[in-house]
Scaffold this active site. Structure first.
Site, PDB file in Angstrom:
ATOM      1  CD  GLU A 160     -11.025  23.102  23.273  1.00 45.34           C
ATOM      2  OE1 GLU A 160     -10.536  23.454  24.570  1.00 45.34           O
ATOM      3  OE2 GLU A 160     -10.578  22.276  22.630  1.00 45.34           O
ATOM      4  CE1 TYR A 161     -11.162  17.476  23.646  1.00 48.76           C
ATOM      5  CE2 TYR A 161     -11.429  15.181  23.635  1.00 48.76           C
ATOM      6  CZ  TYR A 161     -11.131  16.515  23.329  1.00 48.76           C
ATOM      7  OH  TYR A 161      -9.497  15.344  23.189  1.00 48.76           O
ATOM      8  CG  LEU A 204      10.868  29.771  20.546  1.00 46.54           C
ATOM      9  CD1 LEU A 204      12.466  30.477  19.767  1.00 46.54           C
ATOM     10  CD2 LEU A 204      10.273  30.855  20.703  1.00 46.54           C
ATOM     11  CE  LYS A 222      -6.387  24.937  27.587  1.00 43.49           C
ATOM     12  NZ  LYS A 222      -6.200  24.153  27.247  1.00 43.49           N
ATOM     13  N   GLY A 263       4.802  29.164  21.177  1.00 42.22           N
ATOM     14  CA  GLY A 263       4.983  29.249  22.233  1.00 42.22           C
ATOM     15  C   GLY A 263       6.162  31.345  21.137  1.00 42.22           C
ATOM     16  NE  ARG A 296     -22.409  -3.430  44.289  1.00 42.45           N
ATOM     17  CZ  ARG A 296     -22.577  -3.438  45.605  1.00 42.45           C
ATOM     18  NH1 ARG A 296     -23.364  -2.925  46.537  1.00 42.45           N
ATOM     19  NH2 ARG A 296     -20.899  -3.412  45.881  1.00 42.45           N
ATOM     20  CG  HIS A 337     -22.087  -7.356  46.211  1.00 41.09           C
ATOM     21  ND1 HIS A 337     -20.390  -7.768  46.494  1.00 41.09           N
ATOM     22  CD2 HIS A 337     -22.325  -7.941  45.150  1.00 41.09           C
ATOM     23  CE1 HIS A 337     -20.146  -8.089  45.903  1.00 41.09           C
ATOM     24  NE2 HIS A 337     -21.421  -8.719  44.802  1.00 41.09           N
ATOM     25  CG  ASN A 388      -3.345  21.950  26.861  1.00 45.16           C
ATOM     26  OD1 ASN A 388      -3.564  22.055  27.521  1.00 45.16           O
ATOM     27  ND2 ASN A 388      -3.287  21.266  25.430  1.00 45.16           N
ATOM     28  CB  SER A 409      -8.054  28.531  27.201  1.00 37.43           C
ATOM     29  OG  SER A 409      -8.205  27.910  26.466  1.00 37.43           O
ATOM     30  N   GLY A 410      -6.663  29.515  24.860  1.00 36.69           N
ATOM     31  CA  GLY A 410      -6.780  30.212  23.238  1.00 36.69           C
ATOM     32  C   GLY A 410      -6.195  30.153  22.166  1.00 36.69           C
ATOM     33  N   GLY A 411      -5.301  28.829  21.925  1.00 37.63           N
ATOM     34  CA  GLY A 411      -5.404  29.103  20.434  1.00 37.63           C
ATOM     35  C   GLY A 411      -3.879  29.816  20.506  1.00 37.63           C
ATOM     36  CG  ASN A 459      -8.111  21.142  26.906  1.00 38.97           C
ATOM     37  OD1 ASN A 459      -8.194  22.465  27.287  1.00 38.97           O
ATOM     38  ND2 ASN A 459      -7.214  21.302  26.196  1.00 38.97           N
TER      39      ASN A 459
END
Ligand code: 6PG
Length: 474
Positions: free
Chosen positions: A191-192, A13, A184, A17, A447, A453, A104, A130-132, A188
């Protein structure tokens, strides 16, 4: 004690929450909340008003108060706290009870927890929210993953409390397992990147354009009425106008330029590297948060390299017009990187994501909500299996129109000695993605030279090895 009375439970809470519980209560659902901290349980009681909500501090009382089978949401800090709550709950829950982690959490933890709880018959979902604080209270964007029949149990409540765009709720079942938490996480990461791009734009406007905070406020407010309209542009406009109560100065100038992070952006980059999906704008945003935290080292370096800050004032109006378009370009490229990661992750992890659906529920409530998401939704609706938005004709046309502006912005920033790594990464991503030929033939040759390689050829199938060494390279 309240016996089997409440339809839903909420564990944790704290701010998120409690606000989510109040939102649930607003929509006529009953909910019992639990927190180990008695003051938080009491705060819910106090704020509940006429809503059918009640706070508990005793786990057994809380569990007894819930209707069976129980439906419990959990909003506690990601990591150990989630595992320790689950450990306490495991022996107390009954088969058929549903636990939904709305924090998260890392998607791999969600898969692990789901497998472990389902052995006991307990249902488990990972739900990105999301949405704070204000989103939780008045309408978040909700990204649920798990079993579809479990989603159906909570769908009426989630649809009621989610943000709405026109009348459509910003929530939908996204896919099995950890699909919700994965989406999610990528949200984020985007968002960053968007935050870093906006910060770089601010840097250029402030140092090369000489814009005051007042001017920045008006400019961002104007941008928020046009193509760039979005939550992050809107709050940035407000931030530039905010006065510090302690000093009476502009608050933005009183804030230490060193950003913290909880790690979800880094997880996005780490996962993209693991899947070999390039998302350089996100990577650069994570890097710049780390760079911003190295205040002491940067302060020493500033003394060592003094005189290299070549910033000079440029024509304000011309600069503004240019950086606006540059930001539109890098924003578009950032969403393209994020959704291309979702495209590849969906195949790798079996999520079966519908990217039109994801863009639909990102249109409201969440931190990355933006006008542009409507274009993105249309692109995916037109072609659901689009690997990258850069392959959509309408998107491509928009980017091409903005190209001169971002190239010029990068030139100006370079000339002025202003770091804009995420903007540059967005341009470089575009410049790389749009070319069939990149200079990796030389990398292949190197390489093969030093490690045998092998390499592939342009004119025939198979792998080849050349004995490259000459006397001078020995
Ligand atoms: C959201 C935000 C939210 C939180 C970030 C902050 O969607 O509501 O993304 O989840 O604000 O986790 O992340 P950092 O502390 O890592 O910046």
């Amino acid at each position: 004690m309240a016996l089997q009375q409440y339809e839903y439970g909420m564990i944790g809470l704290g701010t998120m929450g409690r606000n989510l519980a109040l939102n649930i209560g607003d929509h006529g659902f009953s909910m019992a909340g639990f927190d180990k901290d008695i003051s938080k349980a009491e705060a819910l009681d106090k704020e509940a008003g006429p809503r059918n909500l009640r706070g508990f501090n005793d786990l057994n009382d809380f569990l007894t108060s819930l209707k069976r089978p129980r439906t419990i949401l959990m909003l506690v800090p990601a990591g150990k706290a989630v595992d320790s709550i689950i450990e306490e709950l495991k022996s107390r829950l009954s088969p058929g009870d549903l636990l939904a982690d709305c924090g998260n959490s890392h998607y791999s933890d969600t898969d692990r927890r789901k497998t472990c709880l389902e052995k006991e018959g307990i249902r488990f979902m990972g739900i990105g929210v999301s949405g704070g604080e204000s989103g939780a209270r008045y309408g978040p964007s909700i990204m649920p993953g798990g079993d579809e029949q479990d989603y159906n149990r909570v769908a009426p409540m989630l649809e009621a409390i989610a943000a709405k765009v026109e009348t459509a709720p910003c929530v939908a079942w996204l896919g099995p397992g950890s699909a919700g938490h994965y989406v999610k996480m990528v949200h984020n990461g985007i968002e960053y990147a968007l935050m870093q791009l906006i910060a770089e734009t601010y840097h250029v406007l402030k140092e090369a354009g000489g814009l005051s905070n007042r001017e920045l406020h008006s400019l961002f407010a104007r941008w928020n009425k046009g193509v760039l309209k979005s939550f992050l542009i809107c709050i940035s406009a407000e931030i530039f106008a905010h006065t510090d109560e302690l000093t009476g100065k502009d608050l933005i100038d009183m804030i230490r330029a060193s950003a913290r992070q909880k790690g979800t952006g880094m997880w996005t980059s780490q996962d993209a590297f693991g899947l070999h999906v390039p998302i350089p704008s996100v990577d650069m945003a994570v890097t710049q948060r780390d760079m911003s935290a190295m205040v002491e080292e940067r302060s020493i370096a500033q003394g060592l390299y003094s005189g290299t800050n070549a910033s000079q004032l440029l024509d304000k109006e011309a600069l503004i017009a240019q950086v606006e378009q540059a930001l539109q370009f890098s924003t578009r490229v950032t969403y393209a990187q994020g959704t291309s990661l979702l495209y590849h992750a969906s195949a790798a992890y079996g999520y079966g994501l519908n990217l039109a659906k994801v863009s639909t529920l990102w249109r409201g409530g969440c931190i990355i909500r933006a006008e542009l998401l409507e274009d993105i939704r249309k692109a995916y609706e037109h072609k659901p299996a689009l690997p990258n938005l850069l392959l959509d004709k309408v998107y491509a046309d928009a980017l091409q129109g903005l190209l001169p502006a971002i190239r010029n912005t990068v030139k100006c920033a370079v000339d002025a000695g202003i770091p804009i790594p995420a903007t540059m990464a967005s341009l470089s991503y575009y410049e790389s993605y749009r070319r069939e030929w990149l200079p990796a033939n030389l990398i292949q040759a190197q390489r093969d030279y030093f490690g045998a390689h092998t390499y592939e050829r342009t004119d025939r199938e198979g792998v080849f090895h050349t004995h490259w060494e000459t006397r001078s390279s020995r």
